[in-house]
Motif scaffolding. Structure first.
Motif, PDB file in Angstrom:
ATOM      1  N   VAL A  67       0.830  -1.202   0.000  1.00 51.51           N
ATOM      2  CA  VAL A  67       0.000   0.000   0.000  1.00 51.51           C
ATOM      3  C   VAL A  67       0.869   1.259   0.000  1.00 51.51           C
ATOM      4  O   VAL A  67       0.521   2.250  -0.631  1.00 51.51           O
ATOM      5  CB  VAL A  67      -1.033  -0.007   1.153  1.00 51.51           C
ATOM      6  N   LEU A  68       2.008   1.229   0.655  1.00 51.89           N
ATOM      7  CA  LEU A  68       2.920   2.371   0.635  1.00 51.89           C
ATOM      8  C   LEU A  68       3.445   2.622  -0.775  1.00 51.89           C
ATOM      9  O   LEU A  68       3.651   3.765  -1.173  1.00 51.89           O
ATOM     10  CB  LEU A  68       4.085   2.160   1.602  1.00 51.89           C
ATOM     11  N   ALA A  69       3.606   1.562  -1.554  1.00 50.64           N
ATOM     12  CA  ALA A  69       4.116   1.705  -2.919  1.00 50.64           C
ATOM     13  C   ALA A  69       3.222   2.597  -3.767  1.00 50.64           C
ATOM     14  O   ALA A  69       3.695   3.243  -4.691  1.00 50.64           O
ATOM     15  CB  ALA A  69       4.260   0.331  -3.569  1.00 50.64           C
ATOM     16  N   GLY A  70       1.931   2.674  -3.461  1.00 51.89           N
ATOM     17  CA  GLY A  70       1.015   3.504  -4.229  1.00 51.89           C
ATOM     18  C   GLY A  70       0.775   4.877  -3.632  1.00 51.89           C
ATOM     19  O   GLY A  70       0.017   5.664  -4.182  1.00 51.89           O
ATOM     20  N   ALA A  71       1.392   5.186  -2.510  1.00 52.57           N
ATOM     21  CA  ALA A  71       1.110   6.436  -1.792  1.00 52.57           C
ATOM     22  C   ALA A  71       1.940   7.609  -2.305  1.00 52.57           C
ATOM     23  O   ALA A  71       3.111   7.463  -2.630  1.00 52.57           O
ATOM     24  CB  ALA A  71       1.365   6.251  -0.299  1.00 52.57           C
ATOM     25  N   ASP A  72       1.298   8.775  -2.357  1.00 49.41           N
ATOM     26  CA  ASP A  72       1.993  10.030  -2.616  1.00 49.41           C
ATOM     27  C   ASP A  72       2.376  10.701  -1.296  1.00 49.41           C
ATOM     28  O   ASP A  72       3.321  11.477  -1.248  1.00 49.41           O
ATOM     29  CB  ASP A  72       1.086  10.980  -3.409  1.00 49.41           C
ATOM     30  N   ALA A  73       1.596  10.416  -0.258  1.00 50.97           N
ATOM     31  CA  ALA A  73       1.833  11.013   1.061  1.00 50.97           C
ATOM     32  C   ALA A  73       1.332  10.059   2.137  1.00 50.97           C
ATOM     33  O   ALA A  73       0.499   9.197   1.890  1.00 50.97           O
ATOM     34  CB  ALA A  73       1.109  12.354   1.184  1.00 50.97           C
ATOM     35  N   VAL A  74       1.888  10.248   3.340  1.00 57.52           N
ATOM     36  CA  VAL A  74       1.485   9.459   4.506  1.00 57.52           C
ATOM     37  C   VAL A  74       1.151  10.425   5.632  1.00 57.52           C
ATOM     38  O   VAL A  74       1.910  11.351   5.910  1.00 57.52           O
ATOM     39  CB  VAL A  74       2.617   8.508   4.958  1.00 57.52           C
ATOM     40  N   LEU A  75      -0.001  10.212   6.263  1.00 56.51           N
ATOM     41  CA  LEU A  75      -0.368  10.920   7.486  1.00 56.51           C
ATOM     42  C   LEU A  75      -0.124   9.924   8.606  1.00 56.51           C
ATOM     43  O   LEU A  75      -0.880   8.975   8.795  1.00 56.51           O
ATOM     44  CB  LEU A  75      -1.827  11.369   7.446  1.00 56.51           C
ATOM     45  N   HIS A  76       0.989  10.109   9.310  1.00 52.15           N
ATOM     46  CA  HIS A  76       1.500   9.116  10.252  1.00 52.15           C
ATOM     47  C   HIS A  76       1.147   9.492  11.682  1.00 52.15           C
ATOM     48  O   HIS A  76       1.589  10.520  12.186  1.00 52.15           O
ATOM     49  CB  HIS A  76       3.020   9.029  10.090  1.00 52.15           C
ATOM     50  N   GLY A  77       0.350   8.634  12.335  1.00 51.82           N
ATOM     51  CA  GLY A  77      -0.025   8.882  13.717  1.00 51.82           C
ATOM     52  C   GLY A  77       0.290   7.713  14.629  1.00 51.82           C
ATOM     53  O   GLY A  77      -0.265   7.602  15.704  1.00 51.82           O
ATOM     54  N   LEU A  78       1.180   6.822  14.187  1.00 51.84           N
ATOM     55  CA  LEU A  78       1.575   5.678  15.009  1.00 51.84           C
ATOM     56  C   LEU A  78       2.620   6.085  16.029  1.00 51.84           C
ATOM     57  O   LEU A  78       3.231   7.159  15.922  1.00 51.84           O
ATOM     58  CB  LEU A  78       2.119   4.554  14.120  1.00 51.84           C
ATOM     59  N   ASP A  79       2.878   5.228  16.991  1.00 50.91           N
ATOM     60  CA  ASP A  79       3.890   5.459  18.010  1.00 50.91           C
ATOM     61  C   ASP A  79       5.237   5.742  17.341  1.00 50.91           C
ATOM     62  O   ASP A  79       5.739   4.909  16.580  1.00 50.91           O
ATOM     63  CB  ASP A  79       3.985   4.222  18.891  1.00 50.91           C
ATOM     64  N   PRO A  80       5.837   6.912  17.610  1.00 49.61           N
ATOM     65  CA  PRO A  80       7.107   7.243  16.961  1.00 49.61           C
ATOM     66  C   PRO A  80       8.236   6.290  17.331  1.00 49.61           C
ATOM     67  O   PRO A  80       9.188   6.112  16.572  1.00 49.61           O
ATOM     68  CB  PRO A  80       7.407   8.667  17.431  1.00 49.61           C
ATOM     69  N   GLY A  81       8.112   5.628  18.483  1.00 49.68           N
ATOM     70  CA  GLY A  81       9.139   4.694  18.912  1.00 49.68           C
ATOM     71  C   GLY A  81       9.248   3.453  18.035  1.00 49.68           C
ATOM     72  O   GLY A  81      10.259   2.749  18.064  1.00 49.68           O
ATOM     73  N   LEU A  82       8.231   3.178  17.246  1.00 47.02           N
ATOM     74  CA  LEU A  82       8.267   2.016  16.356  1.00 47.02           C
ATOM     75  C   LEU A  82       9.276   2.195  15.218  1.00 47.02           C
ATOM     76  O   LEU A  82       9.811   1.226  14.707  1.00 47.02           O
ATOM     77  CB  LEU A  82       6.883   1.745  15.763  1.00 47.02           C
ATOM     78  N   GLY A  83       9.480   3.428  14.791  1.00 47.62           N
ATOM     79  CA  GLY A  83      10.436   3.697  13.715  1.00 47.62           C
ATOM     80  C   GLY A  83       9.856   3.551  12.320  1.00 47.62           C
ATOM     81  O   GLY A  83      10.595   3.530  11.335  1.00 47.62           O
ATOM     82  N   ILE A  84       8.537   3.475  12.201  1.00 47.79           N
ATOM     83  CA  ILE A  84       7.919   3.280  10.890  1.00 47.79           C
ATOM     84  C   ILE A  84       8.064   4.518  10.009  1.00 47.79           C
ATOM     85  O   ILE A  84       8.351   4.401   8.810  1.00 47.79           O
ATOM     86  CB  ILE A  84       6.445   2.844  11.031  1.00 47.79           C
ATOM     87  N   ALA A  85       7.900   5.713  10.559  1.00 43.69           N
ATOM     88  CA  ALA A  85       8.043   6.926   9.742  1.00 43.69           C
ATOM     89  C   ALA A  85       9.453   7.022   9.173  1.00 43.69           C
ATOM     90  O   ALA A  85       9.638   7.361   7.996  1.00 43.69           O
ATOM     91  CB  ALA A  85       7.706   8.170  10.567  1.00 43.69           C
ATOM     92  N   ALA A  86      10.454   6.727   9.974  1.00 50.08           N
ATOM     93  CA  ALA A  86      11.841   6.752   9.491  1.00 50.08           C
ATOM     94  C   ALA A  86      12.055   5.686   8.415  1.00 50.08           C
ATOM     95  O   ALA A  86      12.747   5.922   7.417  1.00 50.08           O
ATOM     96  CB  ALA A  86      12.812   6.554  10.648  1.00 50.08           C
ATOM     97  N   ALA A  87      11.433   4.517   8.590  1.00 48.42           N
ATOM     98  CA  ALA A  87      11.553   3.448   7.590  1.00 48.42           C
ATOM     99  C   ALA A  87      10.906   3.859   6.272  1.00 48.42           C
ATOM    100  O   ALA A  87      11.423   3.553   5.196  1.00 48.42           O
ATOM    101  CB  ALA A  87      10.924   2.156   8.121  1.00 48.42           C
ATOM    102  N   ILE A  88       9.792   4.582   6.350  1.00 48.62           N
ATOM    103  CA  ILE A  88       9.149   5.082   5.134  1.00 48.62           C
ATOM    104  C   ILE A  88      10.088   6.036   4.406  1.00 48.62           C
ATOM    105  O   ILE A  88      10.265   5.952   3.189  1.00 48.62           O
ATOM    106  CB  ILE A  88       7.817   5.789   5.466  1.00 48.62           C
ATOM    107  N   ARG A  89      10.708   6.941   5.139  1.00 52.64           N
ATOM    108  CA  ARG A  89      11.618   7.923   4.519  1.00 52.64           C
ATOM    109  C   ARG A  89      12.812   7.222   3.876  1.00 52.64           C
ATOM    110  O   ARG A  89      13.295   7.649   2.836  1.00 52.64           O
ATOM    111  CB  ARG A  89      12.098   8.939   5.561  1.00 52.64           C
TER     112      ARG A  89
END
Length: 158
Positions: free
Chosen positions: A69-91
């Motif tokens: 699903v990320l492969a088709g995204a132009d943008a992400v509105l990220h509200g998950l726990d920042p400690g998971l590291g998912i936003a950094a993994a997306i970048r």
């Protein structure tokens, strides 16, 4: 209760032309059944992800793998726990995707940091504020060579 926006699938009102695709990531259970009409009315196609669940390693991004699903995204509105590291993994995996990250206040009133390259959005925030932040992030993201998108390896494809 059935989700109004199917998990890990894009929902569009069927309007013609390109509509930016926004992946909403949040683990609040009420969002799993949201209809996201305000985002759709603002001109976005929406997909929803409630996060990796337990264990967090179930998230393909945290294992260094692609997320469909990320492969088709132009943008992400990220509200998950920042400690998971998912936003950094997306970048790291998709540097051309605009990532708007929920930025909460700590107990001392200071703002928590957001990963490099992400657009901070102070929460709580209205849906209009979220839409505005997504529009700003999409308008200021760096274009990739030849209009393509970057893969996890850094190569470009249309």
């Amino acid at each position: 209760m059935k989700q109004r926006v199917p998990r890990r699938a894009w929902y569009s009102r069927g309007r013609a032309g390109h509509r930016p695709r926004v992946l909403v990531e949040d683990d609040h259970s009420s969002l799993a059944i949201s209809d996201f009409s305000a985002f759709q009315d603002a001109g976005f196609d929406i997909a929803f992800c409630s996060g990796p669940g337990c264990p967090p390693q179930d998230c393909p991004l945290l294992r260094g793998q692609a997320c469909g699903v990320l492969a088709g995204a132009d943008a992400v509105l990220h509200g998950l726990d920042p400690g998971l590291g998912i936003a950094a993994a997306i970048r790291r995996q998709r540097p051309g995707v605009a990532v708007v990250v929920e930025q909460n206040r700590r107990a001392d009133g200071s703002l928590a940091a957001v990963p490099d390259g992400c657009v901070p959005l102070i929460f709580p925030c209205s849906v209009k504020g979220q839409v505005d932040a997504l529009r700003r992030a999409l308008a200021t993201r760096r274009p990739l060579p030849s209009g393509g998108t970057r893969t996890a390896t850094g190569s470009s494809h249309p």
